[in-house]
Design a protein around this motif. Structure first.
Motif, PDB file in Angstrom:
ATOM      1  N   LEU A 235     -40.662  86.350   4.520  1.00 47.87           N
ATOM      2  CA  LEU A 235     -40.720  86.293   5.984  1.00 47.87           C
ATOM      3  C   LEU A 235     -42.169  86.326   6.466  1.00 47.87           C
ATOM      4  O   LEU A 235     -42.541  85.618   7.410  1.00 47.87           O
ATOM      5  N   GLN A 236     -42.990  87.149   5.824  1.00 49.99           N
ATOM      6  CA  GLN A 236     -44.403  87.220   6.201  1.00 49.99           C
ATOM      7  C   GLN A 236     -45.108  85.901   5.879  1.00 49.99           C
ATOM      8  O   GLN A 236     -45.936  85.419   6.668  1.00 49.99           O
ATOM      9  N   ILE A 237     -44.782  85.306   4.752  1.00 49.36           N
ATOM     10  CA  ILE A 237     -45.395  84.031   4.383  1.00 49.36           C
ATOM     11  C   ILE A 237     -44.963  82.944   5.364  1.00 49.36           C
ATOM     12  O   ILE A 237     -45.782  82.128   5.808  1.00 49.36           O
ATOM     13  N   GLU A 238     -43.679  82.936   5.718  1.00 51.46           N
ATOM     14  CA  GLU A 238     -43.184  81.938   6.668  1.00 51.46           C
ATOM     15  C   GLU A 238     -43.884  82.082   8.013  1.00 51.46           C
ATOM     16  O   GLU A 238     -44.222  81.077   8.664  1.00 51.46           O
ATOM     17  N   ALA A 239     -44.099  83.322   8.449  1.00 51.59           N
ATOM     18  CA  ALA A 239     -44.791  83.536   9.724  1.00 51.59           C
ATOM     19  C   ALA A 239     -46.205  82.974   9.676  1.00 51.59           C
ATOM     20  O   ALA A 239     -46.686  82.367  10.647  1.00 51.59           O
ATOM     21  N   ALA A 240     -46.883  83.150   8.544  1.00 52.05           N
ATOM     22  CA  ALA A 240     -48.242  82.610   8.411  1.00 52.05           C
ATOM     23  C   ALA A 240     -48.226  81.084   8.431  1.00 52.05           C
ATOM     24  O   ALA A 240     -49.090  80.450   9.050  1.00 52.05           O
ATOM     25  N   ILE A 241     -47.249  80.482   7.786  1.00 55.67           N
ATOM     26  CA  ILE A 241     -47.143  79.019   7.782  1.00 55.67           C
ATOM     27  C   ILE A 241     -46.902  78.496   9.195  1.00 55.67           C
ATOM     28  O   ILE A 241     -47.447  77.462   9.601  1.00 55.67           O
ATOM     29  N   HIS A 242     -46.089  79.220   9.954  1.00 52.95           N
ATOM     30  CA  HIS A 242     -45.789  78.805  11.333  1.00 52.95           C
ATOM     31  C   HIS A 242     -47.028  78.799  12.220  1.00 52.95           C
ATOM     32  O   HIS A 242     -47.018  78.170  13.284  1.00 52.95           O
ATOM     33  N   GLU A 243     -48.078  79.476  11.805  1.00 55.97           N
ATOM     34  CA  GLU A 243     -49.297  79.465  12.607  1.00 55.97           C
ATOM     35  C   GLU A 243     -50.000  78.119  12.564  1.00 55.97           C
ATOM     36  O   GLU A 243     -50.813  77.813  13.437  1.00 55.97           O
ATOM     37  N   HIS A 244     -49.707  77.304  11.570  1.00 51.94           N
ATOM     38  CA  HIS A 244     -50.359  75.993  11.484  1.00 51.94           C
ATOM     39  C   HIS A 244     -49.786  75.070  12.551  1.00 51.94           C
ATOM     40  O   HIS A 244     -48.567  74.924  12.675  1.00 51.94           O
ATOM     41  N   PRO A 245     -50.604  74.430  13.361  1.00 50.14           N
ATOM     42  CA  PRO A 245     -50.101  73.622  14.483  1.00 50.14           C
ATOM     43  C   PRO A 245     -49.284  72.407  14.056  1.00 50.14           C
ATOM     44  O   PRO A 245     -48.514  71.877  14.876  1.00 50.14           O
ATOM     45  N   ALA A 246     -49.394  71.975  12.818  1.00 52.72           N
ATOM     46  CA  ALA A 246     -48.629  70.805  12.373  1.00 52.72           C
ATOM     47  C   ALA A 246     -47.222  71.163  11.948  1.00 52.72           C
ATOM     48  O   ALA A 246     -46.369  70.275  11.785  1.00 52.72           O
ATOM     49  N   VAL A 247     -46.933  72.457  11.763  1.00 54.18           N
ATOM     50  CA  VAL A 247     -45.645  72.894  11.214  1.00 54.18           C
ATOM     51  C   VAL A 247     -44.654  73.158  12.335  1.00 54.18           C
ATOM     52  O   VAL A 247     -44.913  73.951  13.244  1.00 54.18           O
ATOM     53  N   ALA A 248     -43.493  72.499  12.256  1.00 58.94           N
ATOM     54  CA  ALA A 248     -42.416  72.729  13.219  1.00 58.94           C
ATOM     55  C   ALA A 248     -41.400  73.732  12.701  1.00 58.94           C
ATOM     56  O   ALA A 248     -40.749  74.430  13.484  1.00 58.94           O
TER      57      ALA A 248
END
Length: 487
Positions: A400-413
């Motif tokens: 969940l923490q890793i997913e939250a970090a990935i969501h910070e990237h503006p290209a990721v929906a």
């Protein structure tokens, strides 16, 4: 509002409201129709009479198979069944024959009320759209300690289990003096029938101030248009819907979202970066993340988005309790363990499964199936599902923490992280991402982005891009299915 000395039942709540506000709209299916409290009561009484003639009796279980466009008929059928002292068992209209057979057989259903012919089952009754046809009336046989509903879990980690709830559990809080969401004339949602979130919306239709509006089919564009058309003051979504709505905003679709004062997210944790984007897209709204489970309801935590605690799902509300334990020992702040919640209402249980119930329900406490921790102020943070705990090398990581970090990237929906077998590490991390619009993002670029946000052992060694993540009807990512699709 009528105050009850003992916990009310669902049919009695409807009877009370139909007497006090018969012409007030309770439920609306956008573009399909509406149901007033008076019409809801008349139709429920009429259908109860017809079902009684077919032999439905107190203690029976009756399946209800309706789609999103049939919400009005579903609401009628649910109360009609409960009026006879029977339990309503909602089944998704798109359930495959094997799932339908499992649910109806597992609970011993005596029949099925449905909007069309059910595949793979022949013992049902077709419920015609409510014309209020005359039928012999009868007494309301529901009791507060009687079984009101059985909801089947999503089955992402095991075969669906039936969670049984009494009327006292389902109607908990009905004696409050003020109707919820008084800031709204309309409350909008798109939860699937059969989920716990949808049942909460059904109770909101009975108890809350606004009329409850839903859609015959969810698309982000239709949902955004419905917010504007109904000037919805309260909106409920699952995180996947929230991400699709944000994609609409990012495309520049012009919709007036200014009416929304409360945007609630349920069914799965809302990543902090997504909550931050929602706060910007809905400038007049408070963004609230609700955490519960089908087993634990009405116990829940709630968290208004706080940039200082973006990953928290909050603290208990409405009289519930929370604890994190490890081998029966209470965990200290920051220490990871199994998450348990205490229901303020009579507890739910697994229907017909006393052995599993004994491990999940203990003295009013319910095991949530998640691991997490609380901070020094009592705020809960989730780490992972019990069944999805990932240990790579010597490290235990939070997807969940890793997913939250990935969501910070503006290209990721959208994004999900799973563990896959590895010869040396035992498990390696794989990120599966959905890109927004025409965006591009290579695996090295994503890993470089994460290097400033995660520890080296938390950075996924594999990155896959897909068009859409598999999700169950409740909006949660089906990680078992996702693993099977990865090379």
């Amino acid at each position: 509002m009528v105050l009850h000395a003992v916990p009310p039942t669902v049919p009695r709540l409807l009877a009370d409201r139909s007497l006090s506000e018969p012409d007030r709209e309770a439920l609306v299916v956008d573009g399909v129709g509406a149901l007033t409290f008076g019409a809801w009561q008349r139709r429920a009484v009429g259908l109860a009479g017809r079902l009684r003639e077919r032999g439905v009796a107190p203690g029976d279980r009756v399946g209800l198979r309706f789609g999103a466009a049939d919400w009005l008929d579903y609401a009628v059928a649910s109360v009609a069944v409960q009026r006879l002292g029977a339990a309503a068992v909602p089944v998704p209209d798109d359930a495959p024959p094997a799932e339908l057979a499992h649910v109806l057989g597992d609970c011993g259903a005596t029949g099925l009320v449905h909007a069309g012919d059910p595949p793979g089952w022949t013992g049902g009754w077709t419920h015609a759209a409510g014309d209020g046809a005359e039928s012999p009336d009868g007494p309301d046989l529901s009791t507060s300690d009687g079984l009101a509903q059985i909801l089947y879990t999503s089955g992402t980690t095991a075969r669906p289990k039936g969670v049984a709830a009494s009327h006292a559990n389902v109607t908990y809080g009905a004696g409050a003096r003020h109707r919820p969401f008084r800031h709204s004339r309309h409350l909008l949602h798109a939860f699937a029938i059969g989920t716990n979130a949808a049942q909460v919306m059904l109770m909101n239709a009975l108890l809350a101030h606004p009329a409850v509006v839903t859609l015959p089919r969810f698309t982000p564009l239709r949902f955004a248009r419905a917010i504007a058309r109904w000037s919805a003051g309260t909106v409920f979504v699952v995180p996947a819907m929230a991400m699709e709505l944000l994609a609409c905003v990012d495309r520049g679709d012009d919709h007036d979202l200014s009416s929304v004062r409360l945007l609630g997210s349920a069914a799965a944790p809302l990543p902090g970066p997504v909550a931050a984007r929602l706060a910007a897209a809905f400038p007049n709204a408070t963004i609230v993340n609700y955490y519960t489970s089908t087993e634990a309801a009405p116990a829940q935590t709630a968290m208004a988005y706080d940039p200082e605690r973006p990953g928290s799902v909050g603290r208990p509300i409405a009289g519930g309790g929370l604890r994190v334990v490890d081998d029966g020992r209470p965990c200290a702040p920051g220490e990871i363990g199994a998450v348990w919640m205490r229901s303020p209402a009579p507890a739910r249980t697994y229907f017909g499964d006393t052995a599993t119930s004994a491990t999940a329900f203990q003295d009013g406490w319910v095991r949530m199936g998640d691991v997490g921790y609380v901070d020094a102020d009592g705020f809960l943070y989730l780490v992972e599902r019990d069944s999805e705990v990932v240990k790579t090398g010597a490290h235990r990581v939070s997807t969940l923490q890793i997913e939250a970090a990935i969501h910070e990237h503006p290209a990721v929906a959208d994004a999900a992280v799973v563990g896959l077998p590895h010869e040396v590490l035992g498990v390696e991390l794989a990120a599966v991402i959905v890109l927004g619009g025409d965006a591009s993002l290579t695996p090295p670029e994503l890993r470089a982005f994460l290097a400033d946000r995660l520890a080296p052992h938390e950075i996924p060694s594999r990155v896959h891009t897909v068009d859409r993540l598999p999700r169950n009807r409740g909006g949660k990512v089906d990680k078992s299915s996702l693993r099977r699709t990865l090379p």
